[in-house]
Design a protein around this motif. Sequence first.
Motif, PDB file in Angstrom:
ATOM      1  N   LYS A 244     -51.425  24.166 -50.534  1.00 34.38           N
ATOM      2  CA  LYS A 244     -51.554  23.343 -51.737  1.00 34.38           C
ATOM      3  C   LYS A 244     -50.516  23.738 -52.775  1.00 34.38           C
ATOM      4  CE  LYS A 244     -56.515  23.043 -51.214  1.00 34.38           C
ATOM      5  NZ  LYS A 244     -57.567  23.998 -51.518  1.00 34.38           N
ATOM      6  N   ARG A 245     -50.252  22.819 -53.684  1.00 36.15           N
ATOM      7  CA  ARG A 245     -49.408  23.183 -54.816  1.00 36.15           C
ATOM      8  C   ARG A 245     -50.266  23.982 -55.773  1.00 36.15           C
ATOM      9  NH1 ARG A 245     -48.679  17.500 -58.178  1.00 36.15           N
ATOM     10  NH2 ARG A 245     -49.986  18.190 -59.880  1.00 36.15           N
ATOM     11  N   THR A 246     -49.705  25.003 -56.324  1.00 39.71           N
ATOM     12  CA  THR A 246     -50.545  25.901 -57.102  1.00 39.71           C
ATOM     13  C   THR A 246     -49.791  26.561 -58.238  1.00 39.71           C
ATOM     14  OG1 THR A 246     -51.986  27.842 -56.933  1.00 39.71           O
ATOM     15  CG2 THR A 246     -50.017  27.856 -55.600  1.00 39.71           C
ATOM     16  N   ARG A 247     -50.562  27.039 -59.214  1.00 37.33           N
ATOM     17  CA  ARG A 247     -49.977  27.911 -60.215  1.00 37.33           C
ATOM     18  C   ARG A 247     -49.902  29.303 -59.596  1.00 37.33           C
ATOM     19  NH1 ARG A 247     -53.716  28.486 -64.275  1.00 37.33           N
ATOM     20  NH2 ARG A 247     -55.216  27.591 -62.837  1.00 37.33           N
ATOM     21  N   THR A 248     -49.063  30.161 -60.133  1.00 40.41           N
ATOM     22  CA  THR A 248     -49.016  31.522 -59.625  1.00 40.41           C
ATOM     23  C   THR A 248     -49.554  32.472 -60.683  1.00 40.41           C
ATOM     24  OG1 THR A 248     -46.789  31.928 -60.463  1.00 40.41           O
ATOM     25  CG2 THR A 248     -46.949  31.035 -58.253  1.00 40.41           C
ATOM     26  N   GLY A 249     -50.107  33.558 -60.200  1.00 41.30           N
ATOM     27  CA  GLY A 249     -50.545  34.606 -61.097  1.00 41.30           C
ATOM     28  C   GLY A 249     -49.851  35.891 -60.700  1.00 41.30           C
ATOM     29  N   ALA A 250     -49.995  36.903 -61.529  1.00 42.70           N
ATOM     30  CA  ALA A 250     -49.462  38.214 -61.190  1.00 42.70           C
ATOM     31  C   ALA A 250     -50.591  39.220 -61.320  1.00 42.70           C
ATOM     32  CB  ALA A 250     -48.320  38.585 -62.121  1.00 42.70           C
ATOM     33  N   ARG A 251     -50.657  40.132 -60.385  1.00 36.76           N
ATOM     34  CA  ARG A 251     -51.728  41.123 -60.441  1.00 36.76           C
ATOM     35  C   ARG A 251     -51.241  42.453 -59.889  1.00 36.76           C
ATOM     36  NH1 ARG A 251     -55.226  38.291 -55.641  1.00 36.76           N
ATOM     37  NH2 ARG A 251     -53.732  38.663 -53.975  1.00 36.76           N
ATOM     38  N   TYR A 252     -51.943  43.497 -60.289  1.00 38.02           N
ATOM     39  CA  TYR A 252     -51.630  44.821 -59.788  1.00 38.02           C
ATOM     40  C   TYR A 252     -52.468  45.129 -58.569  1.00 38.02           C
ATOM     41  CZ  TYR A 252     -49.065  45.588 -64.047  1.00 38.02           C
ATOM     42  OH  TYR A 252     -48.155  45.485 -65.057  1.00 38.02           O
ATOM     43  N   LEU A 253     -51.852  45.783 -57.600  1.00 39.05           N
ATOM     44  CA  LEU A 253     -52.585  46.199 -56.404  1.00 39.05           C
ATOM     45  C   LEU A 253     -53.069  47.629 -56.571  1.00 39.05           C
ATOM     46  CD1 LEU A 253     -50.203  44.741 -53.688  1.00 39.05           C
ATOM     47  CD2 LEU A 253     -52.227  43.691 -54.697  1.00 39.05           C
ATOM     48  N   GLU A 254     -53.841  48.081 -55.593  1.00 38.99           N
ATOM     49  CA  GLU A 254     -54.414  49.425 -55.641  1.00 38.99           C
ATOM     50  C   GLU A 254     -53.385  50.523 -55.880  1.00 38.99           C
ATOM     51  OE1 GLU A 254     -57.627  50.568 -53.395  1.00 38.99           O
ATOM     52  OE2 GLU A 254     -58.551  48.906 -54.486  1.00 38.99           O
ATOM     53  N   ASP A 255     -52.211  50.338 -55.255  1.00 40.07           N
ATOM     54  CA  ASP A 255     -51.205  51.395 -55.341  1.00 40.07           C
ATOM     55  C   ASP A 255     -50.368  51.297 -56.621  1.00 40.07           C
ATOM     56  OD1 ASP A 255     -49.690  49.190 -54.853  1.00 40.07           O
ATOM     57  OD2 ASP A 255     -48.546  50.036 -53.194  1.00 40.07           O
ATOM     58  N   GLY A 256     -50.663  50.333 -57.466  1.00 36.89           N
ATOM     59  CA  GLY A 256     -49.942  50.210 -58.726  1.00 36.89           C
ATOM     60  C   GLY A 256     -48.736  49.287 -58.669  1.00 36.89           C
TER      61      GLY A 256
END
Length: 117
Positions: A77-89
Amino acid sequence: MHIKKNDTVLVIAGKDSGVRGKVLRINAKAGKIVVEGVNRVYKHVRRSQRNPQGGRLSKEMPIPASNVMLVCQKCGKRTRTGARYLEDGSKERFCRKCGAGIGPIAPARQAYAKKRP
Ligand SMILES: [Zn+2]
């Protein structure tokens, strides 16, 4: 910029609205991107050493990055993107629709790593 090179995007505004294509180039400063097959123009070229025939040359011109949305490889699908931190930083982009990760955008940093008990 929510778009990166080699992303597949869907054009949602402008004369090529509805066209899907791969991102070829990014100009972050101008907020513009070049998408394969989108905003094609014919450049008329004169006969020259490099181009002995002359004639018309088809090439893509940049469009505003806000005219496109990312197409998620997971859910399609067409989507907005987000940014997130993972467990390792480390930081990654993700699909706001299905939550799938779409590749890293920053290396791991201890300050953002989840502390383990
Ligand atoms: Zn998705």
